[in-house]
Every structure is written in C-alpha cells, then in structure tokens.
Write an enzyme that holds these catalytic residues in place. Structure first.
Site, short mmCIF file in Angstrom:
data_model
loop_
_atom_site.label_atom_id
_atom_site.label_comp_id
_atom_site.label_asym_id
_atom_site.label_seq_id
_atom_site.Cartn_x
_atom_site.Cartn_y
_atom_site.Cartn_z
N LYS A 120 0.84 -1.20 0.00
CA LYS A 120 0.00 0.00 0.00
C LYS A 120 0.87 1.26 0.00
O LYS A 120 0.72 2.13 -0.84
CB LYS A 120 -0.92 0.01 1.22
N LYS A 131 -8.57 1.10 4.29
CA LYS A 131 -8.06 -0.27 4.28
C LYS A 131 -6.81 -0.39 5.15
O LYS A 131 -6.05 0.57 5.32
CB LYS A 131 -7.76 -0.73 2.86
N ARG A 149 -5.17 -5.46 -12.83
CA ARG A 149 -3.87 -5.99 -12.40
C ARG A 149 -2.94 -5.98 -13.61
O ARG A 149 -3.16 -6.67 -14.61
CB ARG A 149 -4.03 -7.38 -11.83
N ARG A 158 -10.43 -6.95 -12.77
CA ARG A 158 -11.20 -7.75 -11.81
C ARG A 158 -12.46 -6.97 -11.45
O ARG A 158 -12.39 -6.01 -10.70
CB ARG A 158 -10.32 -8.08 -10.60
N ARG A 214 -15.41 -4.37 -4.08
CA ARG A 214 -14.08 -4.94 -4.27
C ARG A 214 -14.05 -5.85 -5.49
O ARG A 214 -14.94 -6.67 -5.68
CB ARG A 214 -13.64 -5.73 -3.03
N ASP A 230 -1.84 -2.47 -9.27
CA ASP A 230 -3.30 -2.39 -9.24
C ASP A 230 -3.70 -0.98 -9.66
O ASP A 230 -3.28 0.01 -9.04
CB ASP A 230 -3.84 -2.71 -7.85
N GLU A 270 -2.20 0.19 -5.65
CA GLU A 270 -1.31 -0.70 -4.89
C GLU A 270 -0.21 -1.21 -5.81
O GLU A 270 -0.37 -1.25 -7.04
CB GLU A 270 -2.08 -1.90 -4.30
N ASN A 309 1.90 -4.71 -5.77
CA ASN A 309 2.05 -6.01 -5.13
C ASN A 309 3.43 -6.59 -5.45
O ASN A 309 3.77 -6.78 -6.62
CB ASN A 309 0.96 -6.95 -5.62
#
Length: 316
Positions: A126, A161, A211, A226, A234, A274, A282, A284
C-alpha cells in the site's frame, strides 16, 4: 546447465491450480528441466551463520485431481540452490519479516532471491505507491481518528483499508455522514494504535480493478480487470470478482513506465500494479497473481518471460 530452483510458498496441497501464479512458474520451470525444491516457512532455519532448510524435490502436473508429488527430501543450505522464489502469501507479519532476514543471508552467499528480501521488507504494497504521487488518487495514511474522518468528509466517499491485508480483506467504502463511519475508523485504526490507508473513492471500479503484471520492469501488454460482483465494491478474485483480460491503455502504460525504473533499482523482478480508472492504488511485490488467467485468455506464457529474466541474471 541444470538450474536448481527453490520455492518458499504456502502448502501446495491447498492451492487452486487454475488460478495460482506460483504453480504456473513451477510448470514452466519443470518444462525447462530445472530441479524444483519445495519449502514452507517452517522448513527454514539459521545455524552457524548460514540459512538452511528441509526441502523436498517437487514434480508438478497440470491436473486438478493430482497436481504435485515429492520424490526425495534433504536438508541443505539455501545458497546451494541457484535461485529461490519467495512466494509466501501475506499476512505481512513479523514472521514474514524474519523469513526475509533468513533469505537475505542466503542472498549474500550467492543465491538469487526473487523478489529481493530487502525490497519485500521495504516496499509495503500500500505505502509503496507514495513513491509515485503523480500516479495515485488523493491518499492519507494515519492512525488519527479526526484526520481520517476529515478526509472522508472532504471527498464524500473514500476507501479505508489496512496496510497489511490482501485479497480484499477488511476494505471499507466509507461515506460522509454514514452512522457507522466512526466505528469503521475505530476498527481499522485499532482506536489509534494502527496506521490505516484512506484513498478517495474511484467510481471507475465498476469497470474493474486492473492488475498489470511487471516482469523485470516490462509491463505485460494485457491487464486482468477484476470486476466486482453486483453489490460489491471490491474486485478481488478472492471475494468473487470476475477476471476479464483487456489491453493496456496509454495511461496504464504510462503508470507502468513511472514505476518500472524503481522496481528494477530495487531488484523486484515480478510485481503486480493495481490500477483503478487512471490511478495506481497498490503495488504487489510479495506474491502477485493473475498469470494463469492472462495466459489462458491471450495465449501468453508470462512465466517463460520471468524465467528468461532469471536466466539472464544467473548468467551475469
């Protein structure tokens, strides 16, 4: 030259091979004739200033009824392997951090670790976005109740979050004036004891949380959007989002170009960005996924691209 590959991951018997990116990497490694050695966190140990592990020789098969088998077991120093994939899923807790220290010991003795253990520690998925403010929505990281409350009131809608979650866990869409807002803030900040991220809500989430996979600083030309199921904010596949492959937009490519040099500098060979709408949310780096979905939809072999990059680094 036969490559010896170690993989540190969650229990292989519990994975969903249809969606598991680590499994895709293992299939490609086996296709190349690499020797695969399987480990979990509790197999690692440090003795006489050298990290070793109990490891099992692994074979894999793209068969949902029987996808793995073990041939032999041994205990050996990690630096006797050529490369190790660190693919343990979060939670990113102290045990995860201790694991990176053990892996860093092997790295110093010559073993290539993907991704770099120090970068796994430094690049919170994050907070790492704060390196790229030009790509991100308005964001606050705080444990202060009033600051979080004022942020939500200023933008009317926000996503709140935890900094250490994954798979969409404990993500709230908060509205100004919501009678539950104070409770949400108290829960996520632990009444002021835990830092929490707040981002302006991006309505383009309806079109999917994209993604974008990065391999050695290069963006795969397609993203997996997604898309949230009805009534859900979400898009995470773990909570029922639908994965739809789409070509990268110009904005997606620009965001990837902003992040790529830092990924390479920090030896992050495989990452997942993301992106919602036009904004990076984000980065990852622990165990990015979506390889299998993109491979299936576009006839790609993203694992081959990754392993080619690993070979290039080994040959250097």
């Amino acid at each position: 030259m036969t490559i010896s590959l170690g993989v540190v991951m969650d229990p292989i018997e519990s994975i969903n091979i249809k969606k598991d990116s680590t499994f895709a990497m293992l299939l490609e490694s086996q296709r190349r004739g690499w020797n695969i050695w399987y480990m979990q966190q509790n197999d690692l140990f440090l003795a006489e200033n050298r990290t070793s592990a109990r490891m099992q020789k692994l074979s894999v098969e793209d068969n949902p009824g029987s996808w793995f088998s073990f041939a032999q077991q041994r205990t050996a120093p990690l630096d006797t392997l050529d490369v190790i994939l660190m693919r343990k899923d979060p939670p990113f807790d102290m045990e995860y951090i201790y694991t990176t220290y053990l892996l860093e010991n092997a790295e110093k003795l010559g073993c290539l670790i993907i991704n770099s253990p120090s970068s796994l520690r430094d690049c919170n998925e994050k907070l790492f976005t704060s390196w790229f403010p030009q790509c991100c929505p308005e964001t606050l990281v705080s444990r202060n109740h009033e600051q979080v409350l004022n942020f939500v009131n200023r933008y009317q809608e926000a996503i709140i979050k935890p900094l250490g979650g994954m798979g969409g866990a404990s993500i709230f869409r908060a509205h100004a004036g919501d009678p539950n807002l104070n409770v949400i803030i108290e829960t996520l900040t632990g009444n002021g004891r835990k830092f929490t991220m707040v981002q302006r809500f991006i309505p383009e989430i309806r079109a999917g949380d994209k993604r974008i996979l990065m391999v050695d600083g290069q963006a795969v030309p397609y993203a997996l959007a997604r898309i949230p199921k009805p009534g859900e904010n979400r898009g995470n596949l773990a909570v029922g989002g639908k994965g739809v492959g789409i070509p990268l937009s110009e904005r997606d490519r620009w965001i990837a170009s902003q992040v790529a040099p830092v990924l390479k500098q920090k030896s992050i060979l495989f990452a997942g960005l993301d992106v919602i709408g036009d904004y990076l949310t984000e980065i990852n780096v622990t165990s990015p996924t979506c390889i299998r979905e993109l491979d299936a939809q576009f006839g790609l072999n993203i694992s081959a691209q990754l392993l080619d990059s690993i070979m290039e680094k080994l040959q250097r």
